[in-house]
Design a protein around this motif. Structure first.
Motif, short mmCIF file in Angstrom:
data_model
loop_
_atom_site.label_atom_id
_atom_site.label_comp_id
_atom_site.label_asym_id
_atom_site.label_seq_id
_atom_site.Cartn_x
_atom_site.Cartn_y
_atom_site.Cartn_z
N ARG A 119 38.48 -77.09 39.94
CA ARG A 119 37.99 -76.77 41.27
C ARG A 119 36.79 -77.66 41.63
N THR A 120 35.89 -77.88 40.68
CA THR A 120 34.72 -78.73 40.95
C THR A 120 35.16 -80.15 41.30
N ARG A 121 36.11 -80.68 40.57
CA ARG A 121 36.58 -82.04 40.84
C ARG A 121 37.30 -82.13 42.18
N GLU A 122 38.06 -81.11 42.52
CA GLU A 122 38.75 -81.12 43.81
C GLU A 122 37.75 -81.08 44.97
N LEU A 123 36.70 -80.26 44.83
CA LEU A 123 35.68 -80.21 45.87
C LEU A 123 34.96 -81.54 46.00
N GLU A 124 34.65 -82.17 44.88
CA GLU A 124 33.99 -83.48 44.93
C GLU A 124 34.89 -84.52 45.57
N ALA A 125 36.19 -84.46 45.27
CA ALA A 125 37.13 -85.41 45.88
C ALA A 125 37.23 -85.19 47.38
N ASP B 210 36.12 -90.98 55.39
CA ASP B 210 36.71 -90.89 56.73
C ASP B 210 35.65 -91.03 57.82
N SER B 211 34.48 -90.48 57.58
CA SER B 211 33.40 -90.59 58.57
C SER B 211 32.95 -92.03 58.72
N LEU C 136 34.86 -83.99 49.32
CA LEU C 136 33.61 -84.48 49.92
C LEU C 136 33.61 -85.99 50.02
N ARG C 137 34.11 -86.67 48.98
CA ARG C 137 34.17 -88.13 49.03
C ARG C 137 35.13 -88.59 50.11
N ALA C 138 36.27 -87.90 50.24
CA ALA C 138 37.24 -88.28 51.27
C ALA C 138 36.67 -88.06 52.67
#
Length: 272
Positions: free
Chosen positions: A239-245, A253-254, A247-249
């Motif tokens: 879950r931590t890695r998915e959240l970090e991914a 995109d921004s 946020l990076r995405a």
């Protein structure tokens, strides 16, 4: 406590079966609406002289009966993906057994079987079936592979699995990227429900899931790690890695969106 719906693969779906009262309310509203529309249609046909003869009246009656009992319900449920006006007001939706939206085939089977269990039997067959079946299914739902779910009400609480402190360092360096989503979901549901399982079943199922998850994790946890602690650590780190991914995405995109709005060849952006 609302346990939701468990599929044949042991996966707990978020969708909750609709109560008999909700289904009855939706059916009554749909029936009243259909009666109003049918009454208006009959009045228009009488005014235009389409039912001036007995033969014409019989033909019109058959057409209206087929339209009201099969064609209209099938069309409405197909176009709205299982949510007629009555179901919308009652806060329910008809979905497939796997939780997906229904298509023409399921809507047609439900309407066709409904001619017998709803219209011919006065709803008595559907009433008994819905009260007996654990998911409130009528016979048309059983044959079509559908059921009614609640789409309103309090959202189920999402429990966050805490990382076991003694496995935090190991989990940060472990390779868990290959863990299938379905297996991760099954492990999560087991961990959340473990306290309510029979001790023997808890040990058996926990050991089985641990053996399956270990095939996708390297290196393995330190010797002597409890199976449930291992599962919790893997799920928490995943879950931590998915959240970090995510946020990076979102950040990427921004940045790309900002670049797309800039003028080319170094031309400065106009100042408002």
């Amino acid at each position: 406590m609302d346990e939701g719906i468990v599929t044949g693969e042991g996966v707990l779906l978020d969708a909750r079966p609709a109560s008999f009262a909700s289904r009855a309310l939706g059916a009554v509203i749909d029936l009243l609406l259909l009666g109003v529309v049918g009454f208006i249609a009959v009045m228009v046909l009488v005014a235009t002289g389409a039912v001036s003869s007995d033969q014409g009246a019989r033909i019109v009656g058959v057409v209206l009966l087929a339209t009201g009992t099969v064609i209209v319900p099938t069309t409405v449920e197909t176009l709205t993906r299982g949510r007629s006006l009555g179901k919308l007001i009652a806060g329910i939706r008809i979905v497939r057994d796997d939780g997906g939206p229904i298509v023409f085939r399921q809507a047609f089977v439900r309407a066709l079987v409904g001619v017998g269990e709803l219209w011919a039997a006065g709803g008595s067959v559907a009433l008994i079936s819905s009260m007996v079946h654990p998911q409130g299914k009528r016979i048309g739902d059983m044959l079509a592979g559908t059921y009614a779910v609640r789409v309103r009400g309090k959202a189920p609480r999402r429990d966050v699995l805490p990382m076991p402190p003694h496995l935090a360092r190991w989990a940060q360096d472990a390779d868990i990227a290959r863990l299938p989503d379905g297996l991760a979901l099954s492990a999560r549901q087991f961990v959340l429900r473990a306290g309510r399982l029979h001790p023997a079943s808890r040990v058996e199922l926990g050991s089985e899931l641990t053996a399956q998850v270990q095939r996708y994790v390297r290196p393995l946890p330190p010797p002597g790690t409890h199976p449930e602690s291992f599962l919790v650590a893997v799920l928490a780190e995943r879950r931590t890695r998915e959240l970090e991914a995510q946020l990076r995405a979102a950040s990427r995109d921004s940045r790309e969106a900002a670049l797309l709005h800039r003028l080319p060849h170094g031309v400065p952006d106009p100042v408002d």
